[in-house]
Design an enzyme around this catalytic site. Structure first.
Site, PDB file in Angstrom:
ATOM      1  N   LYS A 137       0.838  -1.201   0.000  1.00 42.48           N
ATOM      2  CA  LYS A 137       0.000   0.000   0.000  1.00 42.48           C
ATOM      3  C   LYS A 137       0.871   1.248   0.000  1.00 42.48           C
ATOM      4  O   LYS A 137       0.534   2.250  -0.632  1.00 42.48           O
ATOM      5  CB  LYS A 137      -0.942   0.009   1.204  1.00 42.48           C
ATOM      6  CG  LYS A 137      -2.073  -0.990   1.086  1.00 42.48           C
ATOM      7  CD  LYS A 137      -3.172  -0.701   2.091  1.00 42.48           C
ATOM      8  CE  LYS A 137      -4.294  -1.717   1.990  1.00 42.48           C
ATOM      9  NZ  LYS A 137      -5.369  -1.472   2.953  1.00 42.48           N
ATOM     10  N   LYS A 182      -3.738 -11.173  -7.245  1.00 51.08           N
ATOM     11  CA  LYS A 182      -4.975 -11.264  -6.459  1.00 51.08           C
ATOM     12  C   LYS A 182      -6.025 -10.283  -6.996  1.00 51.08           C
ATOM     13  O   LYS A 182      -5.662  -9.173  -7.400  1.00 51.08           O
ATOM     14  CB  LYS A 182      -4.587 -10.886  -5.018  1.00 51.08           C
ATOM     15  CG  LYS A 182      -5.666 -10.942  -4.017  1.00 51.08           C
ATOM     16  CD  LYS A 182      -5.156 -10.462  -2.666  1.00 51.08           C
ATOM     17  CE  LYS A 182      -5.034  -8.953  -2.606  1.00 51.08           C
ATOM     18  NZ  LYS A 182      -4.991  -8.388  -1.252  1.00 51.08           N
ATOM     19  N   LYS A 192      -9.242  -4.183  -5.555  1.00 49.88           N
ATOM     20  CA  LYS A 192      -9.758  -2.914  -6.080  1.00 49.88           C
ATOM     21  C   LYS A 192      -8.639  -2.038  -6.614  1.00 49.88           C
ATOM     22  O   LYS A 192      -8.778  -1.365  -7.606  1.00 49.88           O
ATOM     23  CB  LYS A 192     -10.473  -2.158  -4.962  1.00 49.88           C
ATOM     24  CG  LYS A 192     -11.949  -2.318  -4.971  1.00 49.88           C
ATOM     25  CD  LYS A 192     -12.544  -1.821  -3.673  1.00 49.88           C
ATOM     26  CE  LYS A 192     -12.828  -2.984  -2.757  1.00 49.88           C
ATOM     27  NZ  LYS A 192     -13.282  -2.643  -1.429  1.00 49.88           N
TER      28      LYS A 192
END
Ligand code: AMP
Ligand code: TRP
Length: 347
Positions: free
Chosen positions: A131, A212, A215
């Protein structure tokens, strides 16, 4: 909805959920609408665990704040996620469903957990690294996020935490935090176990089946939203990446695209993916059947969601009731931790 009621535990053994009053807890961020990975890897399992367990589910709005959010959108998404979970089958009469920020002990115990986990442990979290690589503004809370997650879980004397595979490392940290706290300050927390489903723990992107489904990292046609237009879902499955030969078999290493479709179909129908593979000689039919199964799974969820979404006052009422029930548990556990660690209680 048919499902496979078997779970892989931390040590690789299989757990068959049984009637018991064991506590189950999980959390989901209200950061936009959920995708098929969230539904098959996590939400469907929340629904199963309402039966025969003491289930507590939390919309983790404090966690959502770790990356910048528009305030109005965050409020709206918290209501939408609550409605989506109910539309998928969570029954507020059978489980506790609430928003994290409504129970202040989450933030309070989160701080105690920050003092319990180390900088080194947090630095090893791969989700933080992912992230942080994608963010312009890396908040301190993005780094300490797993300490708050540990607090969420430990506040409810949780035995089992249903999550997708990507939460494995965070769950290990929660266990380590509980054990460390207990050994320093005496038995305070139940040490939780994660339960990761055997099937669909890691639903992959339909266009990039080595990644994976997510979003943030998605290819435009690789991601299926639970609330997506049904025609669009069909189209995306038709365009799903497979590979050059034509054999349908479960082989994640050499055939990730086909294996992903088989696992999705398996998770929706409750049929073993190897058995499913034997039913197909061509990719085309597998894609059509998987699309149809997913469409039939999400259609009633979408219909129910639309009804629930029309009555925000009722959703608020459900969240308030959920928070009251959650507080009754969390306040006792928080006080136990506060006393153990040496904070002077106000009483
Ligand atoms: P999040 O959207 O990160 O709050 O994730 C909510 C839940 O969905 C967590 O339990 C995740 O482990 C699970 N999850 C997220 N992505 C996937 C995926 N692609 N496949 C299976 N489970 C997933
Ligand atoms: N970190 C989880 C995710 O990204 C969300 C979460 C927060 C959670 N607190 C939790 C999951 C407690 C399980 C238990 O999906």
């Amino acid at each position: 909805m048919v499902g496979i009621l078997r779970w892989r535990r931390r040590d690789g053994t299989t757990l068959t959920p049984r009637m018991s009053t064991q506590r189950v807890f999980s959390g989901i961020q209200p950061s936009g609408d959920p995708h098929l990975g969230n539904l098959l890897g996590a939400i469907q399992n929340y629904v199963r665990y309402q039966h025969g367990h003491d289930a507590v589910y939390c919309i983790v709005d404090l966690h959502a704040l770790t990356t910048p959010k528009d305030p109005d959108e965050l409020r709206a998404n918290t209501l939408r996620m609550t409605n989506l979970l109910m539309a998928a089958g969570l029954d507020p009469e059978r489980c506790i469903l609430f928003a994290q920020s409504h129970v202040p002990e989450h933030a309070q115990l989160g701080w105690l957990m920050e003092t319990t986990v180390s900088f080194g442990e947090l630095s090893r979290m791969t989700q933080f690294k992912d992230k942080a690589d994608r963010s312009e503004f890396i908040s301190a809370s993005l780094f300490t996020y797993p300490a708050l997650q540990a607090a969420d879980i430990l506040l409810y004397d949780t035995n089992f935490v249903p999550v997708g595979d990507d939460q494995r490392q965070h769950l290990e940290l929660s266990r380590d935090a509980a054990q460390r706290f207990n050994s320093r300050f005496g038995e305070t927390f139940v040490v939780p176990e994660h339960v990761i489903p055997e099937i669909a723990a890691r639903v992959m992107d339909l266009q990039r089946p080595n990644d994976k489904m997510s979003k943030t990292a998605a290819a435009e046609n690789g991601l299926i939203y639970v609330l997506e237009d049904l025609k669009s879902i069909e189209k995306k499955f038709k365009r799903a990446v497979t590979d050059s030969d034509d054999e349908v078999r479960l082989d994640w290493e050499n055939k990730p695209g086909v294996s992903n479709l088989l696992e999705i179909l398996s998770a929706v129908t409750g049929t073993d993916p190897h058995e499913l593979a034997g039913n197909y000689t061509q990719y085309g039919a597998l894609k059509v059947d998987t699309a149809e199964a997913v469409v039939e799974l999400v259609r009633p969820i979408q219909e129910r969601f639309a009804e629930l979404n029309a009555d925000p006052a009722e959703t608020m009422r459900i969240l308030r009731t959920g928070a009251e029930k959650a507080s009754a548990i969390a306040s006792v556990v928080y006080d136990r931790a506060r006393d153990a660690i040496g904070l002077l209680g106000p009483e």
